[in-house]
Motif scaffolding. Structure first.
Motif, mmCIF file in Angstrom:
data_model
loop_
_atom_site.group_PDB
_atom_site.id
_atom_site.type_symbol
_atom_site.label_atom_id
_atom_site.label_comp_id
_atom_site.label_asym_id
_atom_site.label_seq_id
_atom_site.Cartn_x
_atom_site.Cartn_y
_atom_site.Cartn_z
ATOM 1 N N ASP A 194 0.774 -1.204 0.107
ATOM 2 C CA ASP A 194 -0.095 0.054 0.156
ATOM 3 C C ASP A 194 0.991 1.326 -0.102
ATOM 4 N N GLY A 195 2.170 1.076 -0.032
ATOM 5 C CA GLY A 195 2.912 2.265 -0.135
ATOM 6 C C GLY A 195 3.336 2.701 1.336
ATOM 7 N N ASP A 196 2.949 2.215 2.216
ATOM 8 C CA ASP A 196 3.354 2.419 3.727
ATOM 9 C C ASP A 196 5.033 2.103 3.923
ATOM 10 N N ILE A 197 5.657 3.151 4.390
ATOM 11 C CA ILE A 197 7.068 2.963 4.455
ATOM 12 C C ILE A 197 7.639 3.002 5.952
ATOM 13 N N ARG A 198 8.279 2.064 6.671
ATOM 14 C CA ARG A 198 8.702 2.157 7.923
ATOM 15 C C ARG A 198 10.400 2.103 7.692
ATOM 16 N N TYR A 199 10.938 2.750 8.649
ATOM 17 C CA TYR A 199 12.445 2.883 8.662
ATOM 18 C C TYR A 199 12.761 2.321 9.981
ATOM 19 N N PHE A 200 13.792 1.730 9.956
ATOM 20 C CA PHE A 200 14.647 1.111 11.194
ATOM 21 C C PHE A 200 15.828 2.142 11.335
ATOM 22 N N ASP A 201 16.026 2.148 12.752
ATOM 23 C CA ASP A 201 17.122 3.204 13.098
ATOM 24 C C ASP A 201 18.133 2.864 12.414
ATOM 25 N N SER A 202 19.283 3.892 11.791
ATOM 26 C CA SER A 202 20.245 3.438 10.867
ATOM 27 C C SER A 202 21.554 3.080 11.623
ATOM 28 N N PRO A 203 21.930 2.062 11.253
ATOM 29 C CA PRO A 203 23.336 1.311 12.275
ATOM 30 C C PRO A 203 24.562 1.889 11.442
ATOM 31 N N GLU A 204 25.347 2.409 12.235
ATOM 32 C CA GLU A 204 26.698 2.394 11.999
ATOM 33 C C GLU A 204 27.555 1.409 11.874
ATOM 34 N N ASN A 205 28.322 1.337 10.528
ATOM 35 C CA ASN A 205 28.633 0.004 10.261
ATOM 36 C C ASN A 205 30.205 0.133 10.200
ATOM 37 N N VAL A 206 30.923 -1.093 10.671
ATOM 38 C CA VAL A 206 32.304 -1.333 10.755
ATOM 39 C C VAL A 206 32.870 -2.424 10.124
ATOM 40 N N HIS A 207 33.551 -2.027 8.847
ATOM 41 C CA HIS A 207 33.963 -3.408 7.991
ATOM 42 C C HIS A 207 35.308 -3.692 8.295
ATOM 43 N N ALA A 208 35.853 -5.023 8.037
ATOM 44 C CA ALA A 208 37.172 -5.545 8.399
ATOM 45 C C ALA A 208 37.250 -6.310 6.969
ATOM 46 N N GLY A 209 38.379 -6.094 6.215
ATOM 47 C CA GLY A 209 38.616 -6.899 5.108
ATOM 48 C C GLY A 209 37.192 -6.900 4.299
ATOM 49 N N GLY A 210 36.547 -5.787 3.937
ATOM 50 C CA GLY A 210 35.587 -5.767 2.933
ATOM 51 C C GLY A 210 34.312 -6.615 3.585
ATOM 52 N N ILE A 211 34.498 -7.243 4.777
ATOM 53 C CA ILE A 211 33.140 -7.760 5.406
ATOM 54 C C ILE A 211 32.553 -7.095 6.573
ATOM 55 N N LEU A 212 31.310 -7.048 6.714
ATOM 56 C CA LEU A 212 30.638 -6.325 7.856
ATOM 57 C C LEU A 212 31.462 -6.831 9.139
ATOM 58 N N SER A 213 31.775 -6.315 10.342
ATOM 59 C CA SER A 213 32.097 -6.628 11.366
ATOM 60 C C SER A 213 31.195 -6.285 12.375
ATOM 61 N N VAL A 214 30.851 -5.199 12.581
ATOM 62 C CA VAL A 214 29.879 -4.408 13.728
ATOM 63 C C VAL A 214 29.035 -3.661 13.210
#
Length: 352
Positions: A194-214
Motif C-alpha cells: 500500500d506504499g506504507d514505509i517504515r524505517y529502522f534506526d540506521s546502524p553505523e557499520n564497521v567493516h574489516a577486509g570488506g566484510i561487515l564486522s560490527v
C-alpha cells in the motif's frame, strides 16, 4: 492479503532465508526453499525444499505452484528464468534485482533520482582502466559489475602502478574513486504493497577486509545528522521501483553529506540487530509486507544495540559468548568454518 497457513517461497538457501523462514513460522506461514546448493541451512527450518538450478524453469514452475507468494534472500538470482513463476506474486519486483545486479546500472539509476555515488566509470579493457584512473584519480577500487560481495571481485588501486600487469577478468568492470568518509551507515526500510514505509534506526557499520564486522545503533551524532537525506533517497528508490519488502541502502557519511555506496533488494546483514533490538525485526516486517499484512513497529526495543558478526573460527567461541547473559547468540548451522565465512552473529542490548 495472504493468510497464515499459506506457503511462502524463498529463492536462496542461506542464512537470510533461514531467518526469514523462522520469522514466517512465528506468523503461522510455511516456507518452501529453492536453491541450487544441496546443503541449504534455510531448508533445515522450512517445510519444503527444492534443490534445482536457477535456469531449471520446470523446477521453478513446480516450486511456484506450491507457493502463495515468492521472495528472495539473494540478489544474484538470474532474472530471466523467474518468468516461470507465472502469476504467483514475486516481491520485491524483479526490476529491483535487475537494477541492483549491475553496479553501473545501479549507480546511473541512483544518479537519476538525485543520489550521489562515488565517482565511477565503466571498464572493459586496460585502456578503459587507464582512462578511468586518469579521470577519477587514485586511490580507487576496481570491481566486477556483477556479483561479488564481502570484498570478493574487487581490486584496490592505491597508485597508478598498482594497475600494471593486472590480469583483468573477462567480464564488465567498474572503477570507483575512494571516498573520504567519517563513517559508514545503512538505511533499512520496509515498504508495504500500500506504499506504507517504515524505517529502522540506521546502524553505523564497521567493516574489516570488506566484510561487515560490527553494526551499532544509535549511530554517532555526525552520522545521525545525515540519515534524513539518505532516507529521502531510499524512499524515492523504493517508490520508483514499486518496491514491496525490506530494502537496504549503504552510505558513506562524509563532510559533504551522504554518499551512496550500494543497495541490497533484500533483508540485510546490517539489520540483524533488529531481531532483539527492534519492536519488529526486519525479517518479520519483510514477511508482513510480502503477505500484505500491516507493518510492525520499527522503534528500538532498547537504549542501544550492537551486533557483531562471527566470521570463520570466531563462532568456535560460542561457550564464552553464552557465558555472558547479555549476549544473544545466533549460529547459522553451517558445517564448516573458513576465513571470511559468516558463521553467525551476536547481539547485545543496552537497557539503561
Amino acid at each position: 492479503m495472504i493468510p497464515p497457513g499459506e506457503t511462502i517461497g524463498i529463492l536462496g538457501g542461506g542464512q537470510l532465508g533461514r531467518m526469514i523462514a523462522m520469522a514466517a513460522a512465528q506468523l503461522g506461514y510455511r516456507c518452501h526453499i529453492y536453491a541450487p546448493e544441496a546443503d541449504s541451512i534455510a531448508a533445515e527450518v522450512s517445510a519444503a525444499f527444492t534443490h534445482a538450478q536457477w535456469h531449471d524453469t520446470e523446477a521453478l514452475a513446480r516450486f511456484a505452484a506450491d507457493c502463495a507468494v515468492v521472495t528472495y534472500e539473494f540478489e544474484n538470482v538470474p532474472v530471466a528464468p523467474l518468468s516461470a513463476i507465472g502469476d504467483v506474486p514475486l516481491h520485491p519486483h524483479p526490476r529491483a534485482l535487475e537494477t541492483a545486479q549491475d553496479r553501473l546500472t545501479e549507480k546511473h539509476f541512483v544518479v537519476s533520482l538525485g543520489g550521489r555515488p562515488a565517482p565511477f566509470a565503466p571498464v572493459a579493457s586496460a585502456a578503459d582502466l587507464a582512462a578511468a584512473m586518469a579521470g577519477i584519480g587514485t586511490p580507487g577500487i576496481l570491481k566486477t559489475r556483477r556479483e561479488g560481495y564481502d570484498g570478493k571481485g574487487q581490486w584496490r588501486i592505491m597508485e597508478p602502478g598498482d594497475a600494471d600487469g593486472l590480469d583483468l577478468p573477462e567480464q564488465p568492470l567498474i572503477y570507483e574513486g575512494f571516498v573520504t568518509f567519517l563513517a559508514e551507515f545503512s538505511v533499512i526500510l520496509c515498504r508495504g504493497a500500500d506504499g506504507d514505509i517504515r524505517y529502522f534506526d540506521s546502524p553505523e557499520n564497521v567493516h574489516a577486509g570488506g566484510i561487515l564486522s560490527v553494526s551499532t545503533v544509535p549511530a554517532a551524532p555526525e552520522v545521525e545528522a545525515q540519515v534524513p537525506a539518505a532516507r529521502e533517497l531510499a524512499a524515492r528508490i523504493a517508490e520508483t521501483l514499486g518496491y514491496v519488502g525490506v530494502l537496504t541502502l549503504e552510505f558513506f557519511a562524509t563532510g559533504d553529506g551522504p554518499v551512496f555506496n550500494e543497495m541490497a533488494p533484500r533483508v540485510h546483514n546490517s539489520g540483524h540487530w533488529t531481531i532483539e533490538g527492534a519492536l519488529t525485526s526486519q525479517f518479520e516486517n519483510h514477511v508482513r509486507a510480502i503477505c500484505g499484512l500491516p507493518l510492525g513497529d520499527t522503534r528500538l526495543a532498547a537504549k542501544g544495540v550492537e551486533m557483531r558478526n562471527l566470521i570463520g573460527d570466531e563462532a568456535h567461541d560460542w561457550p564464552a559468548i553464552l557465558s555472558d547473559p547479555a549476549n544473544h547468540l545466533h549460529l547459522y548451522g553451517k558445517a564448516a568454518a573458513r576465513p571470511g565465512r559468516k558463521m553467525g552473529h551476536v547481539t547485545r542490548l543496552t537497557l539503561g
